[in-house]
Design a protein around this motif. Structure first.
Motif, short mmCIF file in Angstrom:
data_model
loop_
_atom_site.label_atom_id
_atom_site.label_comp_id
_atom_site.label_asym_id
_atom_site.label_seq_id
_atom_site.Cartn_x
_atom_site.Cartn_y
_atom_site.Cartn_z
N SER A 104 0.81 -1.22 0.00
CA SER A 104 0.00 0.00 0.00
C SER A 104 0.84 1.27 0.00
O SER A 104 0.50 2.24 -0.67
N LEU A 105 1.95 1.28 0.74
CA LEU A 105 2.74 2.51 0.88
C LEU A 105 3.78 2.67 -0.22
O LEU A 105 4.03 3.78 -0.69
N GLY A 106 4.40 1.59 -0.64
CA GLY A 106 5.48 1.69 -1.61
C GLY A 106 5.05 2.32 -2.92
O GLY A 106 5.75 3.17 -3.48
N LEU A 107 3.88 1.92 -3.43
CA LEU A 107 3.42 2.42 -4.73
C LEU A 107 3.27 3.95 -4.74
O LEU A 107 3.88 4.61 -5.59
N PRO A 108 2.49 4.55 -3.84
CA PRO A 108 2.34 6.01 -3.93
C PRO A 108 3.62 6.78 -3.63
O PRO A 108 3.88 7.81 -4.25
N VAL A 109 4.45 6.28 -2.71
CA VAL A 109 5.68 7.00 -2.38
C VAL A 109 6.64 7.00 -3.56
O VAL A 109 7.16 8.05 -3.97
N ILE A 110 6.89 5.84 -4.13
CA ILE A 110 7.84 5.75 -5.25
C ILE A 110 7.28 6.47 -6.48
O ILE A 110 8.01 7.17 -7.19
N THR A 111 5.98 6.31 -6.73
CA THR A 111 5.36 7.02 -7.86
C THR A 111 5.48 8.52 -7.69
O THR A 111 5.81 9.25 -8.63
N TRP A 112 5.22 9.01 -6.48
CA TRP A 112 5.32 10.46 -6.22
C TRP A 112 6.74 10.96 -6.50
O TRP A 112 6.91 12.02 -7.11
N LEU A 113 7.73 10.19 -6.09
CA LEU A 113 9.12 10.59 -6.33
C LEU A 113 9.42 10.67 -7.83
O LEU A 113 10.07 11.61 -8.30
N PHE A 114 8.94 9.69 -8.58
CA PHE A 114 9.16 9.72 -10.02
C PHE A 114 8.43 10.91 -10.66
O PHE A 114 8.93 11.53 -11.61
N MET A 115 7.26 11.22 -10.15
CA MET A 115 6.49 12.33 -10.71
C MET A 115 7.20 13.67 -10.52
O MET A 115 7.00 14.60 -11.30
N GLN A 116 8.04 13.75 -9.48
CA GLN A 116 8.76 15.00 -9.24
C GLN A 116 9.89 15.22 -10.24
O GLN A 116 10.48 16.30 -10.31
N MET A 117 10.20 14.19 -11.02
CA MET A 117 11.31 14.29 -11.97
C MET A 117 10.90 14.94 -13.29
O MET A 117 11.75 15.10 -14.17
N GLU A 118 9.64 15.25 -13.45
CA GLU A 118 9.17 15.86 -14.69
C GLU A 118 8.25 17.03 -14.39
O GLU A 118 7.63 17.09 -13.33
N PRO A 119 8.15 18.00 -15.32
CA PRO A 119 7.24 19.13 -15.12
C PRO A 119 5.79 18.64 -15.09
O PRO A 119 5.38 17.85 -15.95
#
Length: 202
Positions: A104-119
């Motif tokens: 439950s936690l890994g998916l949103p945390v890692i996805t959020w981090l990847f999302m910060q890499m792009e505008p």
């Protein structure tokens, strides 16, 4: 003796930490990320087809996935103090948090981090979904830690090792703002002697 294949600055630190808590001997093989891509090197693929860490090798057993690796190590240890007994009321809470960390936690945390890499404008469907999941998950965590010192109950367990590492990642992404119980818990975990020994290996 268990061989731990460890990738620098990765969640495989969990395995080293657990072994240090249990005072179990182990052999450590370090793998370094590619300096440009920050991805795992081919040396890990030679150990396991997924080329991910952690990976342990113990005789004829080669195993990946943090939760499975931790459970395997606990099964090899003569100590039985880092998970509740099967008949104890806390056992299934232990299992919940052990798997919650990468589920439950890994998916949103890692996805959020990847999302910060792009505008991003923050208006795409993924933005709303991840924001909802992060708010839900961290509220659940904060409520749990406001009621008890450790995730599975009154005693430190391997579930705390699983949760601490993903919470550290979340903290680096500034996702723990206004979560005082979570931040206090994280500070307490980082003071453990076995955690500090594991950190020296990273």
């Amino acid at each position: 003796m268990i061989t731990v294949h460890h990738l620098d600055h990765s969640r495989s630190k969990r395995v080293i930490w657990l072994l240090e808590e249990l005072n179990m001997p182990y052999q450590l093989v370090k793998h370094q990320r590619d300096p440009l891509s920050h991805l795992a090197p081919q040396s890990l693929k030679a150990i396991h087809p997924l080329a991910k860490a952690p990976v342990i090798v113990d005789g004829e057993i080669t195993l990946c996935e943090s939760g499975a690796v931790l459970e395997y190590i606990l099964n090899q240890s003569p100590q039985n103090n880092l998970r509740p007994a099967l008949e104890h009321a806390d056992y299934y809470h232990y299992l919940e948090w052990l798997h919650f960390a990468e589920g439950s936690l890994g998916l949103p945390v890692i996805t959020w981090l990847f999302m910060q890499m792009e505008p991003r404008e923050g208006k795409q469907p993924m933005d709303g979904y991840i924001a909802k999941e992060i708010a839900l998950d961290f509220s659940y965590i904060e409520a749990r830690l406001s009621q008890q010192p450790y995730f599975s109950g009154k005693n430190f367990s391997a579930a705390d090792i699983m949760m601490t590492i993903i919470l550290q990642i979340a903290g680096r992404g500034e996702l723990l703002t206004d979560r005082p119980h979570t931040l206090a818990y994280l500070d307490q975990m980082q003071q453990r002697a076995a955690y500090q020994r594991a950190s020296e290996q990273d």
